[in-house]
Motif scaffolding. Sequence first.
Motif, PDB file in Angstrom:
ATOM      1  N   LYS A 417       0.834  -1.202   0.000  1.00 23.10           N
ATOM      2  CA  LYS A 417       0.000   0.000   0.000  1.00 23.10           C
ATOM      3  C   LYS A 417       0.869   1.252   0.000  1.00 23.10           C
ATOM      4  O   LYS A 417       0.453   2.306  -0.480  1.00 23.10           O
ATOM      5  N   TYR A 423      -3.041  -1.362  -4.483  1.00 25.34           N
ATOM      6  CA  TYR A 423      -2.831  -2.642  -3.825  1.00 25.34           C
ATOM      7  C   TYR A 423      -3.791  -2.712  -2.645  1.00 25.34           C
ATOM      8  O   TYR A 423      -3.750  -1.882  -1.733  1.00 25.34           O
ATOM      9  N   GLN A 425      -5.806  -4.941   0.404  1.00 26.47           N
ATOM     10  CA  GLN A 425      -5.747  -6.093   1.297  1.00 26.47           C
ATOM     11  C   GLN A 425      -6.907  -6.010   2.268  1.00 26.47           C
ATOM     12  O   GLN A 425      -7.071  -5.029   2.990  1.00 26.47           O
ATOM     13  N   LYS A 430      -6.480 -10.355  -1.169  1.00 22.15           N
ATOM     14  CA  LYS A 430      -5.544  -9.258  -1.376  1.00 22.15           C
ATOM     15  C   LYS A 430      -5.006  -9.341  -2.790  1.00 22.15           C
ATOM     16  O   LYS A 430      -4.947 -10.411  -3.394  1.00 22.15           O
ATOM     17  N   VAL A 483     -12.354  -7.507  -1.537  1.00 19.59           N
ATOM     18  CA  VAL A 483     -11.335  -8.061  -0.643  1.00 19.59           C
ATOM     19  C   VAL A 483     -11.886  -8.407   0.735  1.00 19.59           C
ATOM     20  O   VAL A 483     -11.203  -9.070   1.528  1.00 19.59           O
TER      21      VAL A 483
END
Length: 533
Positions: A417, A423, A425, A430, A483
């Motif tokens: 991140k 990105y 998660q 993720k 996610v």
Amino acid sequence: MLLTFKSNDNLNEYNFDNWPPPSRISQYQDVSAPYPGARCPPYSQYAGIRHLPYSNGPLQLAFQRPKKECRTFQSPAVEKVIEEVTSRMKDNDLARMFENCFPNTLDTTIRWYVLGDDPKAFITTGDINAQWLRDSANQLQPYIDLLHYDENLRKLVLGAIRMQADYIISSPYCNAFNAPPESNIPPAGSGYADRVYPPPNRKVVFECKYELDSLASFLDLSNEYYTATRDTKFMDDAWIRAIESIFDVIRDQQMPTFTSDNSPNFPEYLFERTTTLATETLALNGIGYPVNTGTSLIKSSFRPSDDSTILPFLIPVNAMMAVQLEKISQLLSKIGKNELATFAQETSNSVRKGIEEHAIFEHPVFGKIFAYEVDGYGGRIIMDDANIPSLLSLPRLGFLKKEDQVYQNTRKAILSKTGNPYYLQGSVFKGIGGPHVGLRNAWPMSLLQQISTTDNDNEILELLNFIKESTYGLGLIHESVNVNNLGMFTRSWFSWANSEFARVILDLAKRKPLLIFKDGNNPFYLSSIFEHK
């Protein structure tokens, strides 16, 4: 066989033998069924339903292949590979996914083809009834090594190359196309509302977003076809005209925004769409943001996600084009097209130099890394997107070795991140996402690229588990998943992603057989199950 529908998390079952239910008959007649009179549910519906028999693994993944009479193309070689690979796999859920995903392009997306002396093939992306240059090239990649063993499959891939060549000659700036008139398939759309220059061929164009990777994908499929077959006959006059069209686009898109006297150059491409989404149109009246002179890089107005670029020098697609131009230069030399071969090689060299000079910078946390987009003025976008080509996929593209230090720094950045805003998660998944699907969804395809670019066994196994669970019991690869809630996903039928999963399993079968096979460290090679012709 029972069909289980997922609708608002309520499950309903129907008996397949009596399919379709009387109230749904008009909705479920599929004109793509290859056998006249076959009653085939459209795969867009079929893919979102759990079908028996379930796998023997803990996830009990569904069997998602259509009935044989509803499959759009059949290959004995593909069936043989499925049987051999799945019989050796120690994870029954992964085996079911390979069984579903490897043939998915052939089972569901070959909407029209002819296999005569001049083969042609129209291959849809899945739930959108149009052919993307990029998607169709990637959809066929897992079958390339089988062309030596299946003549009809070879002709199908050749037909896709010839169909793509026709599209590129007709409208080289466009990314997606309707079926050819001779197929008698009604067009899915025409993009009439978009303001596009140069004007596309509205008879066949579905969408005209200029994406450099679309043209690179045509080169990639051509290069892979030659490597597999050693056939040079496919490089005919039409193929050469397509190559010349691509090279014209490259020349035009290497031009800076301004002339030497600081006047705007006449735009070689523009695109405007009436929309509330910034990613669906280009700024500055359809031209896109400015780029500087002297970079040697090639502009791309849209990303592989079909989202518009922010800064037009998109580094992953330039890297892909550099690799493919070097390869295509060798093919052009073989057939005596030396002037074109020289242009291809020189452009490949200059693009590589441009990436080295303009895309690598010192990150305060990760050291020297690649930017995702640049403009030649010093501006850069720091991120990665989930689609291919991406920064994560640079070794897979052949642009560099995965041990390259700048790549390793970049990989750490974009898988965090801190270095990549996309990105994501969450509690159950993720991976890398992107603007195309918002800020809650990551793409399983990004995990597949992560597997392809690592030798770490623990990392690979962890990612395979995430991918298995992300299917939500369906056994197919979705475009993206939330996610924090695997039941919230986009596109149950996305053939490119299924092909990418199959490609990764076949790669692991050679590179890391101990991770997936019951019989230990014994790599899988096609020569072990096919007799050489």
